[in-house]
Design a protein around this motif. Structure first.
Motif, PDB file in Angstrom:
ATOM      1  N   LEU A  46       0.822  -1.206   0.000  1.00 32.53           N
ATOM      2  CA  LEU A  46       0.000   0.000   0.000  1.00 32.53           C
ATOM      3  C   LEU A  46       0.858   1.259   0.000  1.00 32.53           C
ATOM      4  N   ALA A  47       1.880   1.249   0.850  1.00 35.96           N
ATOM      5  CA  ALA A  47       2.755   2.423   0.930  1.00 35.96           C
ATOM      6  C   ALA A  47       3.488   2.652  -0.394  1.00 35.96           C
ATOM      7  N   ALA A  48       3.894   1.569  -1.046  1.00 32.46           N
ATOM      8  CA  ALA A  48       4.590   1.705  -2.325  1.00 32.46           C
ATOM      9  C   ALA A  48       3.664   2.295  -3.393  1.00 32.46           C
ATOM     10  N   VAL A  49       2.412   1.838  -3.426  1.00 34.90           N
ATOM     11  CA  VAL A  49       1.461   2.395  -4.384  1.00 34.90           C
ATOM     12  C   VAL A  49       1.184   3.859  -4.051  1.00 34.90           C
ATOM     13  N   ALA A  50       1.021   4.167  -2.767  1.00 33.72           N
ATOM     14  CA  ALA A  50       0.729   5.545  -2.362  1.00 33.72           C
ATOM     15  C   ALA A  50       1.826   6.501  -2.823  1.00 33.72           C
ATOM     16  N   LYS A  51       3.074   6.048  -2.804  1.00 31.74           N
ATOM     17  CA  LYS A  51       4.181   6.901  -3.239  1.00 31.74           C
ATOM     18  C   LYS A  51       4.057   7.280  -4.705  1.00 31.74           C
ATOM     19  N   THR A  52       3.374   6.435  -5.485  1.00 27.96           N
ATOM     20  CA  THR A  52       3.210   6.736  -6.913  1.00 27.96           C
ATOM     21  C   THR A  52       1.997   7.623  -7.168  1.00 27.96           C
ATOM     22  N   CYS A  53       1.264   7.948  -6.114  1.00 28.60           N
ATOM     23  CA  CYS A  53       0.026   8.722  -6.258  1.00 28.60           C
ATOM     24  C   CYS A  53       0.177  10.170  -5.832  1.00 28.60           C
ATOM     25  N   GLY A  54       1.403  10.619  -5.633  1.00 25.13           N
ATOM     26  CA  GLY A  54       1.622  12.019  -5.314  1.00 25.13           C
ATOM     27  C   GLY A  54       1.757  12.287  -3.831  1.00 25.13           C
ATOM     28  N   PRO A  55       2.158  13.489  -3.472  1.00 23.30           N
ATOM     29  CA  PRO A  55       2.467  13.819  -2.072  1.00 23.30           C
ATOM     30  C   PRO A  55       1.260  13.834  -1.157  1.00 23.30           C
ATOM     31  N   ASP A  56       0.063  13.965  -1.708  1.00 21.96           N
ATOM     32  CA  ASP A  56      -1.128  14.002  -0.860  1.00 21.96           C
ATOM     33  C   ASP A  56      -1.716  12.624  -0.579  1.00 21.96           C
ATOM     34  N   ALA A  57      -1.177  11.596  -1.191  1.00 21.92           N
ATOM     35  CA  ALA A  57      -1.720  10.247  -1.007  1.00 21.92           C
ATOM     36  C   ALA A  57      -1.285   9.668   0.330  1.00 21.92           C
ATOM     37  N   THR A  58      -2.142   8.865   0.911  1.00 28.06           N
ATOM     38  CA  THR A  58      -1.847   8.201   2.181  1.00 28.06           C
ATOM     39  C   THR A  58      -2.281   6.741   2.093  1.00 28.06           C
ATOM     40  N   SER A  59      -1.713   5.907   2.962  1.00 29.84           N
ATOM     41  CA  SER A  59      -2.104   4.501   3.033  1.00 29.84           C
ATOM     42  C   SER A  59      -2.486   4.160   4.463  1.00 29.84           C
ATOM     43  N   TRP A  60      -3.480   3.273   4.591  1.00 29.06           N
ATOM     44  CA  TRP A  60      -4.072   2.959   5.883  1.00 29.06           C
ATOM     45  C   TRP A  60      -4.324   1.453   5.959  1.00 29.06           C
ATOM     46  N   GLU A  61      -3.818   0.834   6.998  1.00 28.23           N
ATOM     47  CA  GLU A  61      -3.982  -0.610   7.162  1.00 28.23           C
ATOM     48  C   GLU A  61      -5.295  -0.904   7.883  1.00 28.23           C
ATOM     49  N   ALA A  62      -6.131  -1.706   7.263  1.00 23.53           N
ATOM     50  CA  ALA A  62      -7.406  -2.077   7.891  1.00 23.53           C
ATOM     51  C   ALA A  62      -7.977  -3.302   7.209  1.00 23.53           C
ATOM     52  N   ASP A  63      -8.643  -4.123   7.992  1.00 23.61           N
ATOM     53  CA  ASP A  63      -9.392  -5.273   7.497  1.00 23.61           C
ATOM     54  C   ASP A  63     -10.821  -4.817   7.238  1.00 23.61           C
ATOM     55  N   VAL A  64     -11.308  -4.970   6.026  1.00 22.44           N
ATOM     56  CA  VAL A  64     -12.649  -4.475   5.732  1.00 22.44           C
ATOM     57  C   VAL A  64     -13.736  -5.249   6.449  1.00 22.44           C
ATOM     58  N   THR A  65     -13.404  -6.398   7.030  1.00 24.01           N
ATOM     59  CA  THR A  65     -14.412  -7.139   7.798  1.00 24.01           C
ATOM     60  C   THR A  65     -14.401  -6.750   9.275  1.00 24.01           C
ATOM     61  N   ASP A  66     -13.488  -5.897   9.669  1.00 26.72           N
ATOM     62  CA  ASP A  66     -13.380  -5.430  11.053  1.00 26.72           C
ATOM     63  C   ASP A  66     -13.977  -4.023  11.120  1.00 26.72           C
ATOM     64  N   LEU A  67     -15.256  -3.943  11.439  1.00 25.06           N
ATOM     65  CA  LEU A  67     -15.954  -2.665  11.390  1.00 25.06           C
ATOM     66  C   LEU A  67     -15.350  -1.652  12.355  1.00 25.06           C
ATOM     67  N   GLU A  68     -14.983  -2.062  13.529  1.00 27.17           N
ATOM     68  CA  GLU A  68     -14.449  -1.118  14.514  1.00 27.17           C
ATOM     69  C   GLU A  68     -13.167  -0.458  14.002  1.00 27.17           C
ATOM     70  N   THR A  69     -12.255  -1.277  13.486  1.00 23.34           N
ATOM     71  CA  THR A  69     -11.009  -0.729  12.952  1.00 23.34           C
ATOM     72  C   THR A  69     -11.265   0.114  11.716  1.00 23.34           C
ATOM     73  N   LEU A  70     -12.139  -0.360  10.849  1.00 24.45           N
ATOM     74  CA  LEU A  70     -12.421   0.367   9.612  1.00 24.45           C
ATOM     75  C   LEU A  70     -13.079   1.714   9.905  1.00 24.45           C
ATOM     76  N   ALA A  71     -13.964   1.746  10.884  1.00 24.22           N
ATOM     77  CA  ALA A  71     -14.591   3.010  11.257  1.00 24.22           C
ATOM     78  C   ALA A  71     -13.562   3.986  11.816  1.00 24.22           C
ATOM     79  N   ALA A  72     -12.607   3.473  12.587  1.00 21.29           N
ATOM     80  CA  ALA A  72     -11.549   4.333  13.117  1.00 21.29           C
ATOM     81  C   ALA A  72     -10.685   4.883  11.984  1.00 21.29           C
ATOM     82  N   VAL A  73     -10.399   4.048  10.987  1.00 17.81           N
ATOM     83  CA  VAL A  73      -9.630   4.504   9.835  1.00 17.81           C
ATOM     84  C   VAL A  73     -10.417   5.554   9.056  1.00 17.81           C
TER      85      VAL A  73
END
Length: 303
Positions: A46-73
């Protein structure tokens, strides 16, 4: 009528963005001026792809089946950028082979990631989209339009997300949120290449009628998706011919019911001999998504 902001004025979130459709989609949205937030479970990728998307891009680790973590993200992304305008629910995994040969935990994981992960994505990001009058694109598949033998988990999950998105569109439209469904046929992604390493599944796919038996290049498919996002379309077709499938989809189960058994019977001995090779989801993204706390980052080019 509310004016749709240009992509250059938008903050876009893409799940399953470590590779395949998600990664290239994030890059193309960034090229159109959007600020992109990439979500998934493969942090280095994710971080490697984000670097190719410009300085405003960010990457965030989350499991889409984990609602609590995903909501925090979701909250953290909103706090970082000040708003969220577009969310692409793209994360998904696939499992091939006969139902009775499938590991039930892995079968259930496909449903969990593809369907319930999409539900959790909508739950986590809808508050921000309501505030911005934004757009949610749910990535489905040709598998939502036409079922296929040896793909029961994937077909069930993609039919489910299509129906979920249609229902959600009616539920949230009065709040200013637009909801779209994206359809892709077999597209040159990690997922499809992983499936094609299975000789029996590859042979069965090759016997599908044209144009469903082809693998399509990734770049044009993603460009069509980006164009659909820019329009906030209710239906987005990554390959030109998929739109026509809507008109004939009602007839497909009957045709499949007549022709499918013959094909499966022909392949059954070889399927049985190689069943142990199909116990986990296909592709590197599928391997990431197979774990109890992982989400597949590769989608979606499968029928």
């Amino acid at each position: 009528m509310t004016r749709t902001p240009p992509l250059s004025d938008q903050v876009a979130v893409v799940t399953g963005a470590a590779r395949g459709v998600g990664a290239l989609l994030a890059q193309r949205l960034a090229a159109r001026g959007a600020k992109v937030a990439l979500v998934g479970l493969e942090p280095d990728e994710l971080a490697a792809v984000a670097k190719t998307c410009g300085p405003d891009a960010t990457s965030w680790e989350a499991d889409v089946t984990d609602l609590e973590t995903l909501a925090a993200v979701a909250d953290a992304i909103r706090a970082h950028y000040g708003r969220i305008d577009t969310v692409v629910a793209n994360a998904g995994i696939a499992l091939g082979g006969p139902l009775l040969d499938a590991d039930h935990r892995m079968f259930s994981r496909v449903i969990e990631v593809n369907l319930l992960g999409s539900v959790a994505t909508a739950r986590a990001f809808l508050p921000a989209l309501i505030d911005s009058g934004g757009y949610l694109l749910q990535v489905a598949s040709l598998a939502a339009l036409t079922p296929a033998p040896l793909m029961t988990a994937y077909c069930a999950s993609k039919a489910g997300v299509e129906s979920f998105a249609h229902a959600l569109r009616a539920e949230t439209g009065h709040k200013g949120v637009k909801v779209g469904v994206g359809y892709l046929s077999w597209t040159d992604t990690d997922m499809v290449r992983g499936a094609d390493r299975d000789e029996v599944l590859r042979e069965m796919r090759a016997r599908l009628p044209w144009p469903a038996n082809k693998t399509y290049p990734l770049e044009p498919a993603v460009e069509r998706i980006v164009a659909g996002i820019a329009r906030r379309s209710p239906h987005v077709y990554a390959q030109w011919w998929l739109r026509g499938m809507q008109a004939v989809r009602g007839a497909i189960p009957g045709v499949l019911g007549r022709l499918g058994p013959r094909e499966v019977a022909r392949l059954e001995p070889r399927l049985a001999a190689t069943a142990a090779d199909r116990l986990r989801p296909v592709g590197a993204g599928g391997a990431a998504g197979a774990g109890g706390s992982a989400v597949g980052a590769a989608t979606d080019g499968s029928a």
